[in-house]
Motif scaffolding. Structure first.
Motif, short mmCIF file in Angstrom:
data_model
loop_
_atom_site.label_atom_id
_atom_site.label_comp_id
_atom_site.label_asym_id
_atom_site.label_seq_id
_atom_site.Cartn_x
_atom_site.Cartn_y
_atom_site.Cartn_z
N TRP A 183 0.64 -1.23 0.08
CA TRP A 183 0.25 0.02 0.17
C TRP A 183 0.83 1.29 0.55
O TRP A 183 2.54 1.62 0.75
CB TRP A 183 -1.32 -0.23 1.47
CG TRP A 183 -0.29 -0.35 2.99
CD1 TRP A 183 0.11 -0.63 2.86
CD2 TRP A 183 -0.14 1.52 3.42
NE1 TRP A 183 0.94 -1.08 5.04
CE2 TRP A 183 0.47 0.40 4.47
CE3 TRP A 183 -0.54 2.45 3.66
CZ2 TRP A 183 0.65 1.50 5.95
CZ3 TRP A 183 -0.32 3.16 3.89
CH2 TRP A 183 0.80 2.77 5.78
N LYS B 73 -6.86 0.50 -5.12
CA LYS B 73 -7.50 0.79 -4.32
C LYS B 73 -7.65 1.80 -3.12
O LYS B 73 -6.73 1.78 -3.24
CB LYS B 73 -8.37 -0.33 -3.55
CG LYS B 73 -8.24 -1.61 -4.19
CD LYS B 73 -8.47 -2.87 -3.31
CE LYS B 73 -8.24 -4.81 -3.58
NZ LYS B 73 -8.44 -5.52 -3.74
N TRP C 73 -3.14 -0.99 -2.50
CA TRP C 73 -3.78 0.43 -2.41
C TRP C 73 -3.04 1.65 -2.12
O TRP C 73 -1.92 1.56 -1.75
CB TRP C 73 -4.49 -0.26 -0.87
CG TRP C 73 -5.28 -1.21 -0.02
CD1 TRP C 73 -4.60 -3.08 -0.56
CD2 TRP C 73 -6.08 -1.57 -0.23
NE1 TRP C 73 -5.19 -3.73 -0.25
CE2 TRP C 73 -6.40 -3.07 -0.33
CE3 TRP C 73 -7.46 -0.94 -0.11
CZ2 TRP C 73 -8.14 -3.48 -0.36
CZ3 TRP C 73 -8.37 -1.09 0.30
CH2 TRP C 73 -8.94 -2.70 0.67
#
Length: 218
Positions: A9, A206, A102
């Protein structure tokens, strides 16, 4: 037993703050496990750029006249600039960091704070495969902004259910409960989300949706 592989992420923020504040933000999220941090400087500063560019995990993008000219025009509204910058970061991630799954869209005074035994990448890996966004519940820091303060750290945490929040607000603020039904000093509305689909792998980038000041993933 199959071991869970943590999701990778990163974080994006639009900044108009002193170097120390930006450096603190970056250091915190790198320590929490962020793979890459995109900092879009709302007012480009040579000192800030020079300091942050020394770390390969931090990508500094000065949003100068050339930057906004390439995108049509500079939005007057800061929220629109943040939105455009986050989308730009998502495009860069798709091209340069395809393994990133992410992206957290935060302000410089917002910090994703995990429990000592919890890792963000592992928690994200626990989400369903079709999950495109995750909301991070907020905590608001109540410590006075005074250097001499030496008391305990205090935070205000919202109850999850709206009816319960409204009931508490009416009790604490009977005259103003309608206007501050969430009984916080910061906004509760989330930022927008972006999903990018890569046709070859059908993978998604995301967005972690945050709300305000201090943030906890629970």
């Amino acid at each position: 037993m199959r071991l869970m592989v943590p999701d990778v992420w990163g974080v994006v923020a639009t900044a108009n703050a002193p170097l120390l504040d930006i450096a603190r933000f970056c250091a915190h999220h790198l320590s929490e496990g962020a793979e890459v941090i995109f900092i879009y400087l709302d007012k480009p500063d040579v000192e800030v750029i020079a300091a942050l560019e020394t770390l390969p995990q931090i990508k500094v993008i000065p949003t100068d006249n050339a930057y906004w000219s390439s995108k049509g025009a500079r939005p007057e509204n800061i929220e629109q600039r943040q939105s455009r910058n986050a989308r730009d970061a998502a495009r860069k991630i798709k091209a340069q960091f395809p393994h990133l799954k992410w992206l957290g869209h935060l302000d410089i005074d917002e910090f994703i704070t995990m429990a000592p035994t919890v890792k963000m990448g592992r928690r994200l890996a626990m989400q369903p495969p079709d999950c495109q966004c995750v909301r991070i519940l907020p905590m608001e820091n109540l410590i006075p902004d005074e250097h001499a303060y030496s008391g305990p750290e205090q935070f205000k945490f919202l109850k999850r259910q709206v009816p319960e929040r409204r009931r508490i607000s009416k009790t604490i603020f009977p005259e103003f409960a309608k206007g501050i039904s969430v009984h916080t000093q910061k906004h509760l509305l989330q930022k927008y989300e972006v999903s990018l689909k890569e046709p070859a792998k059908q993978s998604l980038i995301k967005i972690l949706i945050s709300s305000y000041f201090h943030i906890v993933f629970s």
